[in-house]
Design an enzyme around this catalytic site. Sequence first.
Site, short mmCIF file in Angstrom:
data_model
loop_
_atom_site.label_atom_id
_atom_site.label_comp_id
_atom_site.label_asym_id
_atom_site.label_seq_id
_atom_site.Cartn_x
_atom_site.Cartn_y
_atom_site.Cartn_z
N SER A 1 0.84 -1.20 0.00
CA SER A 1 0.00 0.00 0.00
C SER A 1 0.87 1.25 0.00
O SER A 1 1.73 1.41 -0.87
CB SER A 1 -0.96 -0.05 1.19
OG SER A 1 -1.99 0.90 1.06
N ASP B 1 -5.72 -3.60 -2.65
CA ASP B 1 -4.65 -3.15 -1.76
C ASP B 1 -3.81 -4.30 -1.21
O ASP B 1 -4.35 -5.31 -0.74
CB ASP B 1 -5.27 -2.37 -0.60
CG ASP B 1 -4.26 -1.52 0.13
OD1 ASP B 1 -3.71 -1.99 1.14
OD2 ASP B 1 -4.01 -0.40 -0.32
#
Length: 693
Positions: free
Chosen positions: A46, A400
């Site tokens: 991320s 993500d």
Amino acid sequence: MSEDWSDPKLECDLVMKGGITSGVIYPRAVTELARTYRLRSVGGASAGAIAAAAAAAAELGRGTGGFAELERMPDDITAPSPAGGSTLFRLFQPTRAAAPLFGVATAGMGSKGSTAVRAKALATLRWFWWALVLGALPGVALAVVAGVSGGGGGRWAGVVAGVVLALLGAVFGLVISAAGLLGRLQGWGMCTGMAGYGGQSGRSEQSRHSAPALTPWLHERIQTMAGRGGPGRGGGEGPVTFGQLADAGITLRMMTTNVTRYQPMSMPWDSRGYYIDPAVWRRYFPEDVVAWIEQHPPAVTGTTVKDRYTALTRAHARRRGLVPFPAPRDVPIVVATRMSLSFPVLISAVPLESIDFSRGVNTRYRKTAEAWLGEHPDAGTEEALAAIAAPEFEPNWFSDGGLCANLPVHFFDSPLPRRPTFAINLGQLAAGRAPEADQAKNTFLPTHNAVGALRHWHTLTPSGLGGLLGFAHALVTTSQVWVDNAQLVLPGYRDRVVTIYHSGDEGGMNLSMPKEIVDALAARGRAGAAKLVDQFAGGDPGGTPGFGFENHRWIRMRTSATGLGNWLGAWGTGYRTPVAGATDYAELAGPGAAAPLPSYKPGAGARDRINDLVGELLTLIDDWGADDAVAKGSPRPTPRLRLVPEEGVATFEAPTVGDLDVAFTSDAGAEMMPDGGAGLGPGGGPGGGRLAY
């Protein structure tokens, strides 16, 4: 403070945690480490993937000012944007359809109390006035009719009922319209990462100024830090790739999540089964990045049935307008970064096309194609295309990387490390606690063996709506971070993880942080990195060994040896325990073993060698089992070694300094391995697994 990054004496690896805008902590943490350490391996998930890409690019451009560029990043993102607000805020540009949701979600950021509530209310009126009006119309009509036609108490009752109905209708209209917009999000995100609503200022063409969106901005920064040419920079070297990093001795890895397959995946991977739709990908990536992928398909040069099958499948994909995903060396690092930071709802997921071979139509395609190609060894791809119906491609959505591994400390670990693998963890300050003025006090690094072994507690309230929401949040968080948190308390792991704490007003979803907060977070990152340097490098980096690294290596030796001893003991017990209705292991492999083998049969002479090796292993197990010297007094808690699936990641082995003959290996899953050959490992065994702890 020294600005010299030219000649670090030591090497390290670095892993960084995800945290959306908390990533502003990382630039100066990285540059602080880079003064003492050359970054050999960098990874993250991320927002940590953004930091990892930037760190790797800066290391690649170390000699051309890469780390000086990275050092300036906190100042750059707090600079005013030509579209208004800060550069950081304007990096997140929603699609036109998602602009109302984004406008309400970001209204009042940086404010508290009544000011924030007022900002939310005004944003709701601005973006959803039509939904509020339409929802309230029936109630307004009822109130008007009651007011002009009724009499006495009934008249006022009708008016009151109309007002109540209007209020409920307005709320209902708001909820329905917001739900409708949520259903229209591209890739389940308000922002694609490319230019969108709110990226320009001014109404006339002459007065408009474009603000960079997240992905093009990140791409340009990577190119600049790496000292490479790029869009608008007068260069033609193309995007920075994993292969370019590997050639310079830098390993980069990132985590993403294939939510279609419920599978966390490390990038770059070695799977050849993915394709991009260039028309779709131009909504997610700059033109030169997509063009690079179109121009760099993986090579298929062989003439075996497998090679011809690959060429045939690619030809079918090409007819659908699809392009094969590049080989690991040719993947632009900005692609992997973007695929890792697809934070749900805020940033859209990214699609890749693939073939689901669990479906009958695709299973038939594979069997038919392999049989036909085997029967027609001289047939070309065009002839095969005409004879064999196409498989069905469907999207795999990548979200993500922090969904499953937000701090992938395991990326570069080895039982006996040659260099420290540092990790930067992000933590939330306790409720009601404000950050200290001394930024070093807002960071934590265990400096003694007995420190850091306790898990963090989260107090839950077992009643009320707030308690229910808190419980739900705890459930989701536990499923997300339990693996990461388990590693953070292990001896030999926790001592090289520095935690940087922030308050609820800092980092996270706070897209509009003022400069003073960003500066404080950046300084906090530097302070945390300085603790790592002091502990592991000491006062004479590269000369006198630092206590932290000496202690770390000794603990890793003790814990890995203890874990290995326990694993060997369990292996020996399983080997020597008879199982009803099954051939004894001693008859499958070991001294004198000669029972028929069901699969993965060794070649000529190899079985005798396997029998000898298993015999030696049994002797070793007996020696370790007769003496508890290794396990006695070993650090606690003791890690447990276990077999885990391979991640399918392509591994670029970073060479030593001065040796740029990079070894490129890949670990394929078991389904890719031949059923035959000799040996216990990937050359002739099932493969697809690794020993980890």
